[in-house]
Design a protein around this motif. Structure first.
Motif, PDB file in Angstrom:
ATOM      1  N   PHE A 169       0.706  -1.386   0.013  1.00  0.00           N
ATOM      2  CA  PHE A 169       0.056   0.028   0.119  1.00  0.00           C
ATOM      3  C   PHE A 169       0.822   1.229   0.072  1.00  0.00           C
ATOM      4  CE2 PHE A 169      -1.788  -3.257   2.570  1.00  0.00           C
ATOM      5  CZ  PHE A 169      -3.273  -3.430   1.778  1.00  0.00           C
ATOM      6  N   ARG A 170       0.341   2.292  -0.579  1.00  0.00           N
ATOM      7  CA  ARG A 170       0.947   3.618  -0.392  1.00  0.00           C
ATOM      8  C   ARG A 170       0.479   4.191   1.121  1.00  0.00           C
ATOM      9  NH1 ARG A 170       2.498   6.102  -4.954  1.00  0.00           N
ATOM     10  NH2 ARG A 170       3.043   4.569  -6.580  1.00  0.00           N
ATOM     11  N   LEU A 175      -3.164   4.606   5.963  1.00  0.00           N
ATOM     12  CA  LEU A 175      -3.363   5.324   7.367  1.00  0.00           C
ATOM     13  C   LEU A 175      -4.480   6.195   7.300  1.00  0.00           C
ATOM     14  CD1 LEU A 175      -2.401   5.444  10.156  1.00  0.00           C
ATOM     15  CD2 LEU A 175      -0.965   7.651   9.384  1.00  0.00           C
ATOM     16  N   LYS A 176      -4.805   6.922   6.357  1.00  0.00           N
ATOM     17  CA  LYS A 176      -6.120   7.515   6.218  1.00  0.00           C
ATOM     18  C   LYS A 176      -7.281   6.700   6.410  1.00  0.00           C
ATOM     19  CE  LYS A 176      -4.378  11.789   3.954  1.00  0.00           C
ATOM     20  NZ  LYS A 176      -4.381  12.787   2.950  1.00  0.00           N
ATOM     21  N   ALA A 177      -7.308   5.459   5.741  1.00  0.00           N
ATOM     22  CA  ALA A 177      -8.374   4.628   5.389  1.00  0.00           C
ATOM     23  C   ALA A 177      -8.563   3.909   7.024  1.00  0.00           C
ATOM     24  CB  ALA A 177      -8.242   3.603   4.610  1.00  0.00           C
ATOM     25  N   ALA A 184     -15.546   5.953  12.299  1.00  0.00           N
ATOM     26  CA  ALA A 184     -16.764   5.511  12.014  1.00  0.00           C
ATOM     27  C   ALA A 184     -17.084   4.211  12.650  1.00  0.00           C
ATOM     28  CB  ALA A 184     -16.823   5.190  10.491  1.00  0.00           C
ATOM     29  N   GLN A 185     -16.171   3.765  13.654  1.00  0.00           N
ATOM     30  CA  GLN A 185     -16.306   2.621  14.661  1.00  0.00           C
ATOM     31  C   GLN A 185     -16.730   1.281  13.703  1.00  0.00           C
ATOM     32  OE1 GLN A 185     -19.285   3.625  17.742  1.00  0.00           O
ATOM     33  NE2 GLN A 185     -17.742   5.312  18.455  1.00  0.00           N
ATOM     34  N   LEU A 186     -15.960   1.223  12.658  1.00  0.00           N
ATOM     35  CA  LEU A 186     -15.951   0.027  11.805  1.00  0.00           C
ATOM     36  C   LEU A 186     -14.805  -1.007  12.118  1.00  0.00           C
ATOM     37  CD1 LEU A 186     -17.241   1.590   8.562  1.00  0.00           C
ATOM     38  CD2 LEU A 186     -18.866   0.546  10.238  1.00  0.00           C
ATOM     39  N   HIS A 187     -15.026  -1.995  12.656  1.00  0.00           N
ATOM     40  CA  HIS A 187     -13.900  -2.802  13.280  1.00  0.00           C
ATOM     41  C   HIS A 187     -13.960  -4.008  12.663  1.00  0.00           C
ATOM     42  CE1 HIS A 187     -13.393   0.310  16.008  1.00  0.00           C
ATOM     43  NE2 HIS A 187     -14.575   0.326  16.392  1.00  0.00           N
ATOM     44  N   GLY A 188     -14.711  -4.633  11.424  1.00  0.00           N
ATOM     45  CA  GLY A 188     -14.723  -5.845  11.105  1.00  0.00           C
ATOM     46  C   GLY A 188     -14.014  -6.234   9.856  1.00  0.00           C
ATOM     47  N   TRP A 198     -13.395  -0.342   1.027  1.00  0.00           N
ATOM     48  CA  TRP A 198     -14.294   0.594   1.719  1.00  0.00           C
ATOM     49  C   TRP A 198     -14.123   1.978   1.628  1.00  0.00           C
ATOM     50  CZ3 TRP A 198     -13.157   3.645   5.987  1.00  0.00           C
ATOM     51  CH2 TRP A 198     -14.479   4.434   6.632  1.00  0.00           C
ATOM     52  N   ALA A 199     -12.785   2.163   1.675  1.00  0.00           N
ATOM     53  CA  ALA A 199     -12.524   4.000   1.530  1.00  0.00           C
ATOM     54  C   ALA A 199     -12.634   4.263   0.062  1.00  0.00           C
ATOM     55  CB  ALA A 199     -11.096   4.056   2.012  1.00  0.00           C
TER      56      ALA A 199
END
Length: 393
Positions: A169-170, A175-177, A184-188, A198-199
């Motif tokens: 990855f760049r 890191l931003k993703a 967003a409290q997405l942990h899956g 997703w990003a």
């Protein structure tokens, strides 16, 4: 462009057995994590290498990297409760070091990554690509099922791949993703490519390597040991133990406390079943006997639970790259009756040795009132252990 590698080694990894995280188990005499690190340490294009470890694994990590070239190894970062959180913490550690460039995220449970795979990962991030992952064609038909367990869909197999690591990855976009998913409290997310998808970032692929296996189950460690070219050979050991009855109101058999009108005279808890099994495993390993490793003259073993001895011997098998195929035990006594406790004893032995209960057999017999057991002066146990070990030179 600068390149960094981030190895994720924070999981518990207990499905593989062995009683400790799989990344610290030995394969051909070296911890899995060390195997995974070596190709990155050998690549001069990788400027820095970070490892994310579990809380409390600092000592294991230090032992695993002892003797390796640590000039490009950063201090380990403590991971989180999920892989996603562990990677995020590792990326933040690189960010605090001022890193910008390409980051390779690799699972420490994949100890056989090749230099060619590392080069392919870096090389695929040419032009405008932000993410690239190694992919293998799916050879089995894959079904998607619904909540009731019925088949809902059969995706076209030619459009499916299984993915591996290292994933490239760049650094900035990854890191931003991660930070966006955290906010967003997405942990899956189970891998970083899914998070980049997703990003909104496209993810490229490059050919994976079938030899780049992930160690998850006990059988995977056998496959890993066989990569040395050594054949696994069957070894058999036997064990025998006896204890005289003495004052008391119970005896220990197979890790189970059984009420009785006597106890046993012993330095430890006097569990003849576990003592015999321990000696059987050590015999199959040609590694001394129970007295060699736990001498009765040492006060630290006074009253010790014999489960510790059996667990030690079972771990010695795994450390040698082997597996336990079967444990067979015969208990000889007039009393107490073993039958009512047979299932509990089998389950306890299986748990201590780290094997399925179907690999533990228990039989009980008397000596027809002959000898010391027939006179109810004590009890005895005989054991046989069947294991497989890599063939020695």
């Amino acid at each position: 462009m600068p390149v960094a590698a981030l190895l994720v080694a924070a999981g518990k990894g207990l499905r593989a057995g062995g009683g400790e995280p799989k990344q610290y188990r030995l394969v051909n005499g070296r911890p899995v994590l060390a195997h995974a690190l070596l190709p990155f340490l050998a690549d001069p294009s990788i400027g820095r290498i970070g490892v994310v470890i579990g809380d409390g694994d600092e000592g294991r990590y230090a032992d695993a990297v002892a003797g390796l070239d640590s000039s490009r190894l950063s201090a380990p970062t403590l991971g989180g409760t999920t892989r996603q959180e562990s990677v995020r913490r590792g990326l933040l550690a690189l960010s605090r070091q001022g890193f910008e460039g390409i980051v390779l995220v690799h699972d420490a449970a994949r100890p056989f990554v090749s230099p060619a795979q590392i080069a392919a990962a870096v090389g695929r991030l040419g032009g405008s690509e932000l993410a690239a992952i190694p992919a293998l064609p799916v050879t089995d038909t894959v079904k998607r099922t619904d909540a009731s367990g019925h088949v809902a869909e059969t995706p076209p197999r030619d459009q499916l791949v299984s993915v591996q690591t290292p994933q490239a990855f760049r650094f900035g976009p990854l890191l931003k993703a991660h930070e966006a998913a955290q906010a967003a409290q997405l942990h899956g997310f189970t891998d970083d490519a899914a998070l980049m998808e997703w990003a909104g970032h496209p993810v490229a692929t490059f050919p994976g390597d079938p030899a780049n296996i992930k160690l998850t189950h006990a059988e995977d460690f056998l496959r890993a040991a066989s990569r040395s070219g050594k054949v696994l050979v069957t070894r058999v050991g036997t064990g025998y133990d006896v204890h005289a009855f003495g004052p008391g109101d119970h005896v220990w058999l197979g890790g189970i406390r059984i009420g009785h009108d006597h106890g046993v005279v012993a330095h430890s808890d006097g569990d003849v079943a576990l003592h015999a099994l321990t000696d059987a495993l050590l015999g199959a390993l040609a590694d001394g006997d129970i007295g060699t490793h736990f001498p009765p003259s040492d006060p630290q073993w006074r009253g010790a639970a014999s489960a510790r001895f059996l667990a030690f011997a079972a771990d010695r098998v795994r450390e040698r790259g082997g597996r336990i195929d079967h444990l067979d035990l015969t208990i000889v006594c007039e009393a107490p009756k073993v039958g009512p406790h047979r299932d509990a004893i089998r389950a306890e032995i299986a748990a201590v040795a780290g094997v399925p209960v179907g690999k533990v057999a228990i039989k009980a017999t008397t000596s027809e009132r002959m000898g010391f057991t027939g006179r109810r002066e004590g009890l005895a146990a005989l054991a046989t252990a069947t294991i497989r070990l890599p063939e020695e030179e």
